[in-house]
Write an enzyme that holds these catalytic residues in place. Structure first.
Site, mmCIF file in Angstrom:
data_model
loop_
_atom_site.group_PDB
_atom_site.id
_atom_site.type_symbol
_atom_site.label_atom_id
_atom_site.label_comp_id
_atom_site.label_asym_id
_atom_site.label_seq_id
_atom_site.Cartn_x
_atom_site.Cartn_y
_atom_site.Cartn_z
ATOM 1 N N GLU A 187 0.839 -1.195 0.000
ATOM 2 C CA GLU A 187 0.000 0.000 0.000
ATOM 3 C C GLU A 187 0.876 1.249 0.000
ATOM 4 O OE1 GLU A 187 -3.867 -1.980 2.240
ATOM 5 O OE2 GLU A 187 -2.689 -0.465 3.307
ATOM 6 N N HIS A 226 -8.684 10.293 3.669
ATOM 7 C CA HIS A 226 -8.398 9.218 2.718
ATOM 8 C C HIS A 226 -8.614 9.754 1.314
ATOM 9 C CE1 HIS A 226 -8.292 5.392 0.678
ATOM 10 N NE2 HIS A 226 -7.911 4.814 1.788
ATOM 11 N N ARG A 244 -0.828 8.977 1.971
ATOM 12 C CA ARG A 244 -2.193 9.470 1.796
ATOM 13 C C ARG A 244 -2.304 10.992 1.807
ATOM 14 N NH1 ARG A 244 -5.282 5.108 5.744
ATOM 15 N NH2 ARG A 244 -5.231 3.382 4.269
ATOM 16 N N HIS A 254 -10.864 10.440 7.347
ATOM 17 C CA HIS A 254 -10.724 8.993 7.468
ATOM 18 C C HIS A 254 -10.173 8.530 8.813
ATOM 19 C CE1 HIS A 254 -10.128 4.878 6.189
ATOM 20 N NE2 HIS A 254 -8.817 4.952 6.351
ATOM 21 N N ARG A 284 -0.600 8.796 9.457
ATOM 22 C CA ARG A 284 -0.566 7.342 9.649
ATOM 23 C C ARG A 284 -0.187 6.622 8.363
ATOM 24 N NH1 ARG A 284 -4.290 3.122 8.781
ATOM 25 N NH2 ARG A 284 -5.901 4.582 8.115
#
Length: 523
Positions: free
Chosen positions: A112, A234, A280, A341, A376
């Protein structure tokens, strides 16, 4: 009359359930959930859980990726603690029966955004749901866990409320949503595992339960709060009038998904050398920039170039949901927008999940452990839940027994039924709209000050309503949301730089020294 447990767990997601299961081997646990156990943010997690499981991967590489994503605001000991305990956390879930996806006989690891290698173990694209289903079944069957669903915590019971000199948490007052009664629950130790605060924003990938309850309760009880300005948006929430809060997993980009403008042009390479695999915050700001620059309602995430069989195998849930809305992801790009998010800040805790209020622990998204820093890293959240739930449980089991004071019942003698509940709905809507407009992906000092002014007016109105009328589920959530909004804005105004998820047009540079935004309540 009060009910008593050895441990009260507030929240039925992954952090709460995993802690309850570990504790139930040794003591009596009460677990309260705002709705059913199945309805939590953990159950909505799609991508997976990041951990060093492959021989080609290393602890140091995972730490480096986490620090890079977190703009080096991360607490290094906390980051190392979580990453080094990653394999054991996954093995515990496997022992519980979680059916992680396999390929050629081995567990399949995906990659990811922000990760330098494949290290995300998953259950297709419904990892959170799969984990939640396994743990929920075990929690329901455990005789040492008393589950109270449709219950919401009103406030913590602390020494100061009892007129005692010792500084300690003794449990919580809890509203039974079905009956409207407020019950008193005493506990030697209390664990807040209530999740984040995504519902403070108009657009969010979070469930309706994510209203910052634990953060607000801990703040009112005197706990320190840190880094609330770092709200992760997000990049890819499905944009469709019938798709409320549906997330398009990070793994879609990890497996080759490309972000495109309506004419099919890619734009991420112009914003970052990592393109779609950038963290992100970078991707969300890039999408926000392109949408505002071109007046777009959305952009598009295209994975139609991958084989249909691959998409059916890896993203069955996303494929099915999109198909319900007339979008065939094997043939068409997916319309997406950024949405609130994840809450990277929260209640300050140590490596045992302890707060500065003895008897009170926090785990999961409500905590600020130092792992996430200013942003994060994808799929570190579920890992953090498991690791710190275990740490909290271990610490509780080694605590010295305490003498328990008598706990008074909730006093409703001086309140009446509300005359106009439309006030709650109006304030809820106003709060979420101005937070989206003024405290979103890109910020300015003037916008933050405007938000702070409105928060002060709303706080006064909500507190007056709370003091004079019988409380309801909606009022509790609104009261907590306005506290959480205030903490976000106060932390954002403290930060005179742009770092990670906090981007200020007034302070576009990143300072050399990375410092936390800590707020302490005046006693």
């Amino acid at each position: 009359m009060a009910s008593y447990f050895d441990v009260l767990v507030i929240g039925g997601g992954l952090a709460g359930q995993s802690a309850a299961l570990r504790l139930a081997k040794h003591c009596k646990v009460g677990l309260i959930s705002k709705r059913s156990l199945e309805d939590s943010a953990s159950g909505w997690a799609q991508g997976g859980i990041a951990a060093v499981l492959d021989d080609q991967d290393t602890i140091e590489a995972h730490i480096k990726d986490t620090l890079t994503a977190g703009a080096f605001l991360n607490d290094l000991p906390a980051t190392r603690f979580v990453v080094e305990n990653g394999r054991r956390a996954i093995e515990w879930l496997i022992d519980q029966g979680v059916p992680f996806s396999r390929e050629s006989g081995n567990y399949h690891l995906t990659r990811e955004g922000g990760h330098s290698t494949r290290r995300v173990i998953h259950v297709a694209d419904t990892t959170g749901l799969a984990v939640q289903q396994v743990l929920t079944a075990k929690v329901r069957q455990n005789p040492n866990i008393t589950v109270l669903e449709q219950h919401i915590a009103v406030d913590l019971i602390t020494s100061s409320k009892l007129g005692l000199n010792d500084k300690r948490c003794y449990g919580a007052y809890v509203l039974n949503n079905d009956t409207g009664d407020i019950i008193t629950i005493g506990a030697k130790n209390t664990l807040i595992a209530t999740g984040g605060a995504g519902k403070v924003y108009l657009y969010t990938t979070n469930p309706d339960t994510s209203t910052g309850d634990g953060i607000a309760m801990a703040w009112r009880a005197g706990c320190s709060i840190a880094n609330m300005e770092f709200i992760q948006f997000h990049p890819t929430c499905l944009y469709h009038p019938q798709a409320k809060s549906f997330l398009i997993s990070e793994a879609v980009r990890g497996e080759g998904g490309l972000l495109r403008l309506p004419d099919g042009t890619r734009f991420m390479p112009e914003h970052d050398s990592r393109a779609e695999l950038a963290p992100r915050d970078v991707v969300a700001r890039a999408i926000d920039f392109e949408m505002k620059k071109r007046g777009l309602d959305c952009v598009y995430l295209d994975i139609s170039h991958r084989p249909a069989d691959f998409l059916h195998a890896h993203f069955p849930n996303i494929l099915a949901r999109c198909l319900e809305l007339g979008i065939d992801i094997t043939q068409q790009p997916i319309p997406v927008v950024p949405a609130a998010h994840y809450t990277c800040g929260g209640v300050v805790t140590d490596l045992r999940a302890r707060t500065n209020l003895p008897g009170l622990y926090v785990a999961g998204e409500a905590a600020c452990t130092g792992l996430h820093g200013a942003n994060r890293l994808a799929s570190n959240s579920l890992l953090e839940c498991i690791v710190f739930a275990e740490a909290a449980a271990n610490d509780m089991l080694h605590q010295t027994p305490i003498e328990f004071p008598e706990l008074p019942d909730w006093d409703e003698s001086r309140v009446t039924d509300p005359d106009e509940e439309i006030v709650i709905a109006h304030n809820w809507d106003e709060l979420r709209r101005f937070m989206w407009d003024y405290v979103g992906i890109v910020r300015t000092t003037k916008r933050l000050q405007r938000a702070q002014h409105r928060i002060r007016l709303l706080t006064k109105e909500i507190n007056e309503f709370y003091s004079n009328f019988r409380i309801s589920h909606d009022l509790i959530e609104l009261r907590n949301l306005v506290v959480t909004a205030d903490l976000i804005v106060r932390c954002a105004l403290q930060r005179k730089e742009s770092r990670g998820l906090h981007f200020s047009r007034d302070y576009p540079e990143t300072l050399k020294a990375a410092k936390n935004s800590v707020i302490r309540r005046r006693s």
